[in-house]
Design an enzyme around this catalytic site. Structure first.
Site, PDB file in Angstrom:
ATOM      1  CD  GLN A  96      -4.846 -92.161 -38.745  1.00  0.00           C
ATOM      2  OE1 GLN A  96      -5.032 -92.379 -37.563  1.00  0.00           O
ATOM      3  NE2 GLN A  96      -5.833 -92.053 -39.643  1.00  0.00           N
ATOM      4  CD  GLU A 115      -2.642 -95.195 -32.410  1.00  0.00           C
ATOM      5  OE1 GLU A 115      -3.509 -94.483 -31.898  1.00  0.00           O
ATOM      6  OE2 GLU A 115      -2.554 -95.366 -33.634  1.00  0.00           O
ATOM      7  CG  HIS A 173      -0.333 -95.123 -37.928  1.00  0.00           C
ATOM      8  ND1 HIS A 173       0.153 -93.976 -37.335  1.00  0.00           N
ATOM      9  CD2 HIS A 173      -1.644 -95.187 -37.569  1.00  0.00           C
ATOM     10  CE1 HIS A 173      -0.815 -93.390 -36.649  1.00  0.00           C
ATOM     11  NE2 HIS A 173      -1.918 -94.102 -36.783  1.00  0.00           N
ATOM     12  NE  ARG A 193      -8.572 -87.703 -42.449  1.00  0.00           N
ATOM     13  CZ  ARG A 193      -9.362 -86.745 -41.961  1.00  0.00           C
ATOM     14  NH1 ARG A 193      -9.406 -85.565 -42.538  1.00  0.00           N
ATOM     15  NH2 ARG A 193     -10.105 -86.964 -40.884  1.00  0.00           N
TER      16      ARG A 193
END
Length: 333
Positions: A96, A115, A173, A193
């Site tokens: 994704q 993130e 990733h 996705r």
């Protein structure tokens, strides 16, 4: 004086096809009929489970209290700035990508999704994939998706307990099985996705491929050694300092007072997540809150200071929004 207090959050357990029934490394007393992939701790819909605000969501409280809750460092005073989760991959996650801020705004989203992952537990052979192999183009990657061999073009890394991984927006990733990860991220659930190993789930190739960046700062974070906190047996380990979040790990044997302001002088909400042991969060004028493994406590910015009192030993992560503009962290693949 604000009537906000330390907020013990109820985890939201999210079923995923790549999850597991066994969450015992973090939640040994929970039993599940479905495969659980994520435990959301501070999502917009996450609910308080203690005190007068019991049952209210972080979204509701952010809208009502704004800077009193989220602090001066948050970019939107009406939105809780950080989403924290535990991830429990038992199988590979889909390949994704999340948009960065610029790409997100192009599709009318307020911001992107950068993130980081702290590896709380990892079995031997645990792997993640970050980015594409050198020389691979977006067109090459798209072709590999249609030919069902996208995994071959990913940059796979071994991961170990204690690793901190930075995943900037635009990075292709995935997570392999065998680890338990604490994820700290911008408050967004925008995920495209790209490849799912033949599982019958929707792909988002148009938006996802447009969001892919070939040059990214993602990787294992290079960080300084843990430091002994003066006058105590406690240790603080700076895990990551990045544009959207700062995460520190504490090993605590003695009480420790902490502040909601950083060196810049700006205040930020603090999110405490216990990964081992147990402790108590104390703030003047409020009832103490017990913090056990798997729990998250939100410290409102208006509280200024609070004390952590370990019960024997306590290992926790503290996440906050930086008050100053920070560069992306130094990383290695």
């Amino acid at each position: 004086m604000s009537d906000l207090y330390p907020l013990l959050m109820a985890p939201l357990f999210d079923p995923r096809p790549w999850g597991t029934h066994d969450l015992s490394p973090i939640y040994p007393h929970h039993k599940f009929q479905e495969k659980i992939g994520e435990a959301w701790l501070t999502g917009d819909a996450s609910q308080v489970q203690n005190g007068p605000f019991k049952g209210q969501t972080l979204s509701q409280l952010s809208e009502q209290y704004q800077q009193e809750l989220v602090g001066e460092a948050a970019c939107d005073p009406k939105r809780f700035p950080l989403l924290l989760k535990f991830l429990f991959p038992h199988e590979k996650l889909s390949v994704q990508v999340h948009p960065d801020d610029e790409q997100a705004r192009r599709v009318s989203q307020p911001w992107g999704k950068t993130e980081c992952w702290y590896v709380a537990h990892a079995k031997p052979g645990s792997k993640i994939a970050l980015g594409l192999k050198p020389g691979v183009t977006v067109a090459d990657f798209e072709r590999s998706i249609h030919e069902e061999r996208a995994e071959e073009l990913l940059n796979w890394l071994n991961v170990y307990t204690g690793d901190m991984i930075y995943v900037s927006g635009g990075t292709v990733h995935t997570l392999g099985p065998g680890s338990v990860v604490v994820e700290t991220q911008q408050q967004s659930d925008t995920t495209y996705r790209l490849y799912d190993y033949g599982r019958p789930r929707e792909l988002h190739l148009e938006y996802g491929l447009a969001a892919v960046k070939l040059k990214v700062a993602s990787g294992k974070v290079v960080r300084p050694a843990p430091e002994q906190i003066r006058g105590s047996r406690n240790r603080r380990e700076p895990l990551i300092a990045a544009p959207y979040f700062v995460v520190d790990r504490f090993e605590m044997k003695d009480p420790q007072e902490l502040s909601t302001r950083d060196d810049s002088g700006k205040s930020s909400v603090q999110v405490l997540v216990a990964v081992e042991g147990c402790g108590v969060v104390e703030a003047k004028g409020f009832a103490p809150v017990t913090l056990g493994k798997g729990d998250a406590v939100v410290i409102p910015a208006a509280m200024e200071s609070f004390t952590l009192r370990p019960q024997w030993n306590l290992e926790l992560l503290r996440s906050r929004v930086p008050g100053a503009v920070l560069p992306e962290p130094e990383t290695r693949m």
